[in-house]
Write a protein that holds these residues in place. Structure first.
Motif: not given
Length: 259
Positions: A143-158
């Motif tokens: 779930f986290i891997r598919s839903q988490l795409n930003r930390i704050g306003r900045h894009p991240v790869h998980v």
């Protein structure tokens, strides 16, 4: 487990709630004769859980947070003669899409909680230059891997990684001997971080301090040996050994400060 109420007096009020939960986990392990896996617990919670479980002659417990020295761990309550090393952990690597950008612990935690997750489903957050590794409950990793795409306003790869790939930042501490007028939280924090007591008192009242990972708004709360204290924006200290009382009535003690 007779005399429960008398024995629970050893715990602070908020710790008694956890102790009751531990008793429920123990009962479940006994009735089903199966291991019971807990949420992630901070070190103080692990200590409380261990104290309760050790009162049983039949049950035992193990703990794992993903690496040696982990702060937040999942415990497993085990019936007699049962062994189970799986603590339901998964490991995620967060990498900023923008080169040269670091991920701060508060920002990572805030973004994870923003997905609707509870803190007890998250283990240690381990930032390092250019990225961050996170230990999470295995059942929520996808779930986290598919839903988490930003930390704050900045894009991240998980992405998911293996346990042995975790990067654990080095922890450095120093021990200092201090004297304080009292063992009040604001007095110890002020001395530990070399701040004015009035400034610390205001910060505590505003909800910016914790004792043993529990937010408190009471500057007058008494601290004890082994307590871990934190003040937002200043860091963390642990109350070490009490060294006695000076001729002027001041308390002498060691403080262990994170660098």
């Amino acid at each position: 487990m007779g005399g429960k109420e008398a024995w629970f007096r050893h715990f602070r009020p908020e710790e008694r709630v956890l102790a009751e939960r531990v008793l429920d986990w123990m009962t479940l392990a006994e009735v089903r004769y199966q291991p019971v896996l807990t949420p992630f617990l901070n070190p103080r919670e692990q200590r409380v859980a261990t104290m309760v479980i050790n009162r049983s002659t039949d049950l035992s417990a193990t703990a794992d947070g993903g690496y040696e020295g982990a702060e937040r761990c999942r415990m497993k309550v085990l019936p007699p003669y049962v062994e189970d090393a799986d603590h339901g952990l998964a490991y995620l690597s967060l990498e900023p899409a923008e080169r040269g950008r670091d991920l701060r612990h508060p920002d990572v935690l805030g973004s994870l909680l923003g997905l609707g997750l509870k803190r007890d489903k998250l283990g240690d957050i381990l930032p390092f230059p250019g990225g961050c590794h996170v230990v999470v409950a295995e059942e929520l990793a996808e779930f986290i891997r598919s839903q988490l795409n930003r930390i704050g306003r900045h894009p991240v790869h998980v992405e998911t990684i293996q346990r042995e790939e975790l990067i654990v930042p080095e922890t450095r501490t120093e021990t200092v001997s201090v004297s304080v007028a009292s063992l009040r939280l604001d007095a110890v924090l002020a001395e530990g971080f070399r701040l004015s007591r009035s400034r610390v008192s205001t910060a505590v009242k505003n909800g910016n301090a914790q004792i043993n990972w529990k937010t408190t708004g009471n500057p007058a709360e008494t601290v004890e040996e082994g307590d871990v204290l934190s003040l937002r924006g200043s860091g963390r200290i642990q109350v070490g050994e009490k060294l006695g009382v000076s001729k002027k009535g001041r308390f002498l003690l060691n403080l262990i400060r994170s660098l």
